[in-house]
Structures are given as C-alpha cells and as structure tokens.
Design an enzyme around this catalytic site. Structure first.
Site, short mmCIF file in Angstrom:
data_model
loop_
_atom_site.label_atom_id
_atom_site.label_comp_id
_atom_site.label_asym_id
_atom_site.label_seq_id
_atom_site.Cartn_x
_atom_site.Cartn_y
_atom_site.Cartn_z
CE LYS A 1 30.40 41.37 38.24
NZ LYS A 1 31.68 42.22 38.30
NE ARG B 1 34.45 39.48 32.96
CZ ARG B 1 34.03 39.74 34.00
NH1 ARG B 1 33.15 38.71 34.40
NH2 ARG B 1 35.18 39.70 35.04
NE ARG C 1 37.62 40.12 44.47
CZ ARG C 1 37.42 40.42 43.71
NH1 ARG C 1 36.43 40.75 43.80
NH2 ARG C 1 38.06 40.56 42.12
NE ARG D 1 39.79 37.45 41.57
CZ ARG D 1 38.67 37.29 41.03
NH1 ARG D 1 38.11 37.77 41.51
NH2 ARG D 1 38.77 38.62 39.71
NE ARG E 1 39.87 41.63 37.35
CZ ARG E 1 39.96 41.01 38.79
NH1 ARG E 1 41.06 41.58 39.07
NH2 ARG E 1 38.39 41.63 39.31
P1 ADP Z 1 32.48 41.22 41.98
O1 ADP Z 1 32.38 40.07 42.76
O2 ADP Z 1 32.04 42.80 41.91
O3 ADP Z 1 33.46 41.64 41.60
P2 ADP Z 1 32.84 41.48 45.06
O4 ADP Z 1 31.73 40.78 45.48
O5 ADP Z 1 34.25 40.93 45.31
O6 ADP Z 1 32.83 42.79 43.69
O7 ADP Z 1 33.00 42.89 46.77
C1 ADP Z 1 34.95 43.72 45.34
C2 ADP Z 1 35.17 43.81 47.43
O8 ADP Z 1 34.44 45.41 47.76
C3 ADP Z 1 35.25 43.04 48.18
O9 ADP Z 1 36.41 42.94 48.70
C4 ADP Z 1 33.80 43.04 48.74
O10 ADP Z 1 34.25 42.72 50.55
C5 ADP Z 1 34.16 44.57 49.41
N1 ADP Z 1 33.19 45.25 49.26
C6 ADP Z 1 32.10 45.72 48.06
N2 ADP Z 1 30.44 45.30 48.51
C7 ADP Z 1 30.78 46.78 48.95
C8 ADP Z 1 30.40 47.94 49.35
N3 ADP Z 1 28.80 48.36 49.31
N4 ADP Z 1 31.03 48.63 49.88
C9 ADP Z 1 32.20 48.40 50.26
N5 ADP Z 1 33.15 47.57 50.07
C10 ADP Z 1 32.19 46.23 49.26
P1 AMP Z 2 35.74 37.45 37.41
O1 AMP Z 2 35.97 36.75 39.14
O2 AMP Z 2 34.24 37.94 37.42
O3 AMP Z 2 36.62 38.58 38.61
O4 AMP Z 2 36.49 37.39 36.53
C1 AMP Z 2 37.99 37.09 36.64
C2 AMP Z 2 38.57 36.78 35.36
O5 AMP Z 2 37.75 35.58 34.48
C3 AMP Z 2 38.03 37.97 33.92
O6 AMP Z 2 38.83 39.21 34.27
C4 AMP Z 2 38.08 36.81 33.09
O7 AMP Z 2 39.55 36.55 32.38
C5 AMP Z 2 38.05 35.44 33.43
N1 AMP Z 2 35.91 35.71 33.33
C6 AMP Z 2 34.52 35.31 33.64
N2 AMP Z 2 33.91 35.91 33.49
C7 AMP Z 2 33.68 35.61 32.20
C8 AMP Z 2 33.47 35.44 30.92
N3 AMP Z 2 31.94 35.90 31.26
N4 AMP Z 2 33.64 35.71 30.09
C9 AMP Z 2 35.11 35.36 29.48
N5 AMP Z 2 35.52 36.01 30.81
C10 AMP Z 2 35.29 36.01 32.18
#
Ligand code: ADP
Ligand code: AMP
Length: 219
Positions: free
Chosen positions: A13, A86, A125, A159, A170
C-alpha cells in the site's frame, strides 16, 4: 479527491501510494506513518497507541478517527488514504465525516495477496528514518547495501513490529477486523477495484494508475 487503498499489511500500500500521489498530486495519508511520528514526538496519542502497535493490534477507533479526520482536513480533502479505514466503524465514520465536509470517496483500490507472500515482504522491509523511503532486502535493494539512496549516509532501519510473531498477529487482526471493510463498501453499492498485488511493483502501479485514470479523470 479521496482515494482509499485497502489490503493486508505488506501488500504494498505505502509503495503504491507514493506513486499514486505523484500522478494525481494528492497528499499521502498513512495512518501507520502518522502514528509512528506521534510516537517519535512522544505525544499523548503516541503513548496511547504504542502498546497496541507493538502487539500487532488495532489502536482504538476513536483515537484513529479523530487523528485521520484532522489529517484529511489539513490535506484539504485531497488525499490517498493508506491503512485507514481498518474497521467497519472507521469506514462508516469516514463516510459521515466526508459528507459533513461536502466530500466523498472517489475510488477504492484493494490490493489482493496471500499471507504467505506478505510475510516475506514484511520481514525484508527496511526504511529510511529521515525521508520514509521504503526498500526490500531482495525486491527493492538500495544502491549501497543498508543505506538510503536519497539521504546519503542514512542507515536503513527495520520497524519494531516487522518481526515474525507480530506479523502473525497483524495478519490475524487483518482477517478478523479489517477484511470486512471491503464488504462494507461493496455492500453499500460502492465499486472496489481488486488488483492482484503479487506482481512486480511497476506492473501493480500500471494497473492501478490505468484504472484510476479512467475512473477519476472521466468524471
Ligand atoms: P504496506 O504499506 O502495505 O504495509 P509496503 O508498501 O511497505 O506495504 O511494502 C512492504 C514491503 O514489500 C516493502 O519492503 C516493499 O519494498 C516491498 N514491496 C512492495 N510491493 C512489492 C511488490 N509488488 N513486489 C515485491 N516487493 C514489494
Ligand atoms: P501500518 O503502518 O499500516 O502497518 O500500521 C502499523 C500499526 O499501526 C498497526 O499494526 C496498528 O497497530 C496501527 N494502526 C495503523 N492504522 C490503524 C488504523 N486505521 N486503525 C487502528 N490501528 C491502526
């Protein structure tokens, strides 16, 4: 203009949002990023959110709704929402809030991907604490191992909630509480654009942008 990006943790995302905001000149509002900034700043909200985030649980709805409502106002209603809503409660409050502001959601994109794929994405990541750029140990390596391409000399970090145990939690939270948000939107007659996220980053971006262009720019 409001675009909502749905999908499990690690679906891509954040990665896709950065590209969508460039294309449509919108503000990227990631609820997770905002919560992490609140934690770093040591605010009351950051302190309240900490234990939930570290355990892979959702931060309570009332805190998130107030936080995101403020962020949307600051973005003047032109934003891509990442990680919010969410829960179904958050989704219905978002609808109400946008209606109050004379606004509404223009497009909803749902990144579809298996748990087995996102586990590897999340453990690999790495991100830049200075500019927020996101990399991956295998699929999106920086030019110099361990350092941000843009902020020279800045070490990449992992992270604290990107560990196997918290990832499992999660994903459980996603299936129990967040996946229902897709049904909330389709049940209300909204159009949700399902995109196969288990493909190269550029291929996913191309499909999203093509669909958003025909959906939004045709309005
Ligand atoms: P989210 O915001 O949904 O948690 P991220 O955008 O942070 O996900 O992506 C999670 C990890 O996967 C990051 O390390 C990113 O570089 C990698 N990633 C994202 N999209 C792809 C893809 N299409 N193929 C391979 N790796 C990806
Ligand atoms: P993310 O960066 O989206 O993976 O979110 C990291 C953490 O933040 C999640 O595991 C939740 O603990 C909290 N969080 C993020 N967005 C929300 C949301 N919309 N509602 C509740 N908790 C959230």
């Amino acid at each position: 203009m409001v675009i909502v990006l749905l999908g499990p943790p690690g679906a891509g995302k954040g990665t896709q949002c950065k590209r969508i905001v460039d294309r449509f000149k919108l503000t990227h509002l990631s609820s997770g990023d905002i919560l992490r900034s609140e934690r770093t700043a040591g605010t009351e909200l950051g302190k309240k959110a900490q234990s939930f985030m570290d355990a892979g649980k959702l931060v309570p709805d009332d805190l998130i709704i107030a936080m995101m409502s403020g962020a949307i106002t600051k973005a003047k209603g032109n934003c891509v929402l990442d990680g919010f809503p969410r829960t179904v409660v958050q989704a219905s409050e978002l609808d109400r809030e946008l209606e109050r502001k004379g606004n509404s959601i223009d497009a909803i994109v749902n990144l579809v991907i298996d748990d087995s794929v996102v586990e590897n994405r999340i453990t690999g990541r790495r991100s830049c604490p200075a500019c927020g750029a996101v990399y991956h140990l295998e699929s999106l390596k920086p030019k110099v191992d361990g350092f941000c391409d843009k902020c020279k000399g800045q070490s990449l970090t992992q992270r604290v909630d990107d560990t196997p145990d918290v990832i499992r939690e999660r994903l459980k939270t996603y299936h129990q509480q967040t996946s229902a948000v897709v049904g909330y939107y389709t049940g209300a007659g909204g159009e949700v654009l399902d995109v196969d996220a288990d493909r190269a980053i550029d291929a996913v971006t191309a499909e999203i942008i093509k669909n958003l262009e025909s959906l939004i720019l045709a309005k």
